[in-house]
Structure formats: structure tokens, C-alpha cells
Design an enzyme around this catalytic site. Sequence first.
Site, PDB file in Angstrom:
ATOM      1  N   LYS A 250      54.192 -77.483  66.380  1.00 28.33           N
ATOM      2  CA  LYS A 250      54.755 -78.871  65.805  1.00 28.33           C
ATOM      3  C   LYS A 250      55.824 -79.398  66.117  1.00 28.33           C
ATOM      4  CE  LYS A 250      53.232 -76.436  61.987  1.00 28.33           C
ATOM      5  NZ  LYS A 250      52.563 -75.348  62.666  1.00 28.33           N
ATOM      6  N   THR A 251      56.288 -78.183  66.385  1.00 25.93           N
ATOM      7  CA  THR A 251      57.953 -78.862  66.431  1.00 25.93           C
ATOM      8  C   THR A 251      58.166 -79.693  67.683  1.00 25.93           C
ATOM      9  OG1 THR A 251      58.769 -76.569  64.825  1.00 25.93           O
ATOM     10  CG2 THR A 251      60.260 -77.561  66.432  1.00 25.93           C
TER      11      THR A 251
ATOM     12  N   ASP B 177      60.252 -80.210  58.294  1.00 26.14           N
ATOM     13  CA  ASP B 177      59.246 -78.993  58.226  1.00 26.14           C
ATOM     14  C   ASP B 177      58.518 -78.487  57.229  1.00 26.14           C
ATOM     15  OD1 ASP B 177      58.085 -76.847  59.806  1.00 26.14           O
ATOM     16  OD2 ASP B 177      59.473 -75.587  60.395  1.00 26.14           O
TER      17      ASP B 177
ATOM     18  N   THR C 245      52.411 -76.044  57.396  1.00 28.46           N
ATOM     19  CA  THR C 245      51.060 -74.700  57.591  1.00 28.46           C
ATOM     20  C   THR C 245      50.224 -74.853  56.919  1.00 28.46           C
ATOM     21  OG1 THR C 245      52.755 -73.724  56.381  1.00 28.46           O
ATOM     22  CG2 THR C 245      52.523 -73.285  58.843  1.00 28.46           C
TER      23      THR C 245
ATOM     24  N   ARG D 227      53.784 -69.156  70.156  1.00 25.17           N
ATOM     25  CA  ARG D 227      54.723 -68.500  70.250  1.00 25.17           C
ATOM     26  C   ARG D 227      54.602 -67.089  70.646  1.00 25.17           C
ATOM     27  NH1 ARG D 227      56.960 -70.321  65.214  1.00 25.17           N
ATOM     28  NH2 ARG D 227      57.445 -71.903  66.240  1.00 25.17           N
TER      29      ARG D 227
END
Length: 362
Positions: free
Chosen positions: A81-82, A126, A175, A234
Amino acid sequence: MSVRETVIAGGSNDDPRDRQPRANDVRNPDTLDEKLRPQKLSEVVGQRATAERLAIALAASKKRGEPMPHILFDGPPGLGKTTFATVLHNELGVDLNMTSGPALDKKMNVMPYLTNASEGSILFIDEIHRLPSTVEEFIYPVMEDFRVDVVLGEGMSARTVNIPLKKFTIIGATTRSGMLSGPLRDRFHMHEHLEFYEVADLAKIIAVNAAKLRTTITEEAAWELARRSRGTPRLANARLRWVRDFATARADGQINLNIANDALAMQDIDVDGMDRQDRRYLETLINVFRGGPTGSEALAATMSIDVDTIKDEVEPYLLRKQLVVLTPRGRKATYLAYRHLGLAEPQTEPDLELFDQRRLFD
Ligand code: ADP
């Protein structure tokens, strides 16, 4: 163009638990993660449908010389997302300000982000599902008409002043899209749901990042790491970093399949990529709650971990892999969960009424 990642206004009510590293390391990107983050859309691996839609919006916005539409990204942590927000900021060559829902707990904390936003810039929020409703309502006119409505004075003499803003883009990340209110969700022009990655895509990410880290990795080792990264870039980066350290400490620094297997075994990451926390979750669900159904709060309390960790980090992948299903009465382990732990599947439905609650506190 610059990236500002700090909270402009102080006074956040951020929950201190959120700042502690979590076992899966999914929600806590570090500087190495930043270093490995793709900078251009062409460097983004996987999520093809999302990347293609963003490329269209990007091209249109560049041609018309207008800001990008407001975009909402949802999906489990660590899926990009980031990364997408960063990529759009680089492609457009505009400013990017980064903040989060918990930091924007009051209208006065949001104001600086709005009034300082430059034309066409991106404001990345976020955990946008954690914005309080008063702040949410405050940003509706921002998203619709690029203005804020400020009430001056009190009682009879109160009046609303409209402050015009520059045209900019809000990118929200969550999320838990289900926790977002309908009106806020509707104000985003694009909704992009990020899915767990295919093994082939993760293997590619691992190979690219090994090169960035100046490490050599065999193709089969990259695939093994990819298979054991829970579909999450990640985590693939975190596994790669650990295996790289292991290879440096125990061998000549080159990563092959044996090194990868030994390094992952030492971290208790099993052949399907599940870690200790995943297995503890399944063991608790099966041994304490007889396979369920049970609620997330009860599971979290029994495991002594935060319920958000369960909902954000543990369950999405287990649900995706169908080791667990959600029923109207709560989470339930499937035969795959029993098989994963090497346990025999119960032949009959567990009778929760007869279940001895004292076992919860063993
Ligand atoms: P999120 O914001 O969803 O929690 P991030 O965007 O921070 O996740 O992604 C975590 C890391 O994973 C990034 O720093 C990057 O290194 C890697 N990553 C994420 N998505 C991709 C992708 N599509 N291609 C390559 N690397 C990715």
C-alpha cells in the site's frame, strides 16, 4: 520532490503498543525495507490489475495536468500500500506527506496537512480506518471540493468560514476496509484491494532485492524463500535479510537451498512459511477451543496478544490458505489446520456446551 513522513502536528493519541515490533515484523517496516521499496511503477512486481489501473489514472492525470483521483488501498500489512503511494509520488514528481489515522485524532492535527498541501501533491493516510468520525466528517469537503469548513465563535454568534485549499490527492491505506464508514469509502474515486502475492512474484522480488543487497542467491533458494514468505513481500524481504546474515556468518555469504533451509529452520519457519505465532494460533484454536468456533477476543486473550495482531497479521493468511474459516459463530479450524499440525481431525462436531471452560485458564 520531498517526502515528509513525520506528523506535522503533535499531540497524537497513538497507542504505544503499535510502536512495538511485532513477532511477524509485518507492520514495522525499517530502513532496509525502505531501501528495497520500488520507486517506479515499472519496478513494482505483481498486483498487475492494480498497477495497470494506476498507470491509466497516472497517464490521464499527467495529460490533463490535474491531481490524481483519491485512492483507497486495502489489504493485509506488507503487501504494497505504501509502496504504491511512493511510486505515484515519484512518477508524478509531486510532494508526498505521510501520516496515519491514529495521529490525526483531532481536527487541529489535520489542518496543517491540508493547508500545507501543494497543488497536485499526495497526502498518504495509513490506517485510515482509525480516524475518529469528527475528523472523517471534517475531511469530506476537502475530498469533494478542496475546502475546509471552520466554525468560528460559539452559540448565536458562531459562523462557518470556508477555507479554499490547493487541489491534492488523498491516498488512504487500511487493513480493515470493513471498518471504514460508507461515506468515507464513497469519497475515494478508486478502491484497490491488494491480494497476497504468487510465489513466482515473490521469487522475482527476492532475486531483485538480493541484487540490491549485493548478495548472490540461487534460483531454487529464491523460490524456497518465496514459498515460505506467506505471500507477503515485506516478509520475503525479512526472510532474505535473515538468510543473508546466516550465509555470511555460517558460510561464504552465498545463499543456496541448504543455507536457506537451515536459516529458516533456525527461525522456526516451517515448510509452508508459517511461523511460531501462526502455529500457536492454530494450536490454541484446536487444543483450547476444540477447533472452534470461537471469537477473536477469546483467542487473543488466551494467547496473550493484541486482538489487532490476530486480525491484521495472523488470520488473513490462514483464511486465505483455508486453514481457518469464519462462521457466524466465530473462527473454526479446518481439516487443513489439523493436518498442518500433524493432528488427527475430530470425527464429530465439538460440543461447545460440554466444553470445560476451566481449560481456558490452564
Ligand atoms: P504496506 O504499506 O501494505 O504495509 P509496503 O508498501 O510498506 O506495505 O511494502 C513492504 C515492502 O515490501 C516494501 O518496502 C517493498 O520493499 C516490498 N514490496 C511491497 N510491494 C511490492 C511490490 N509490488 N513489488 C516489489 N516489492 C514490493
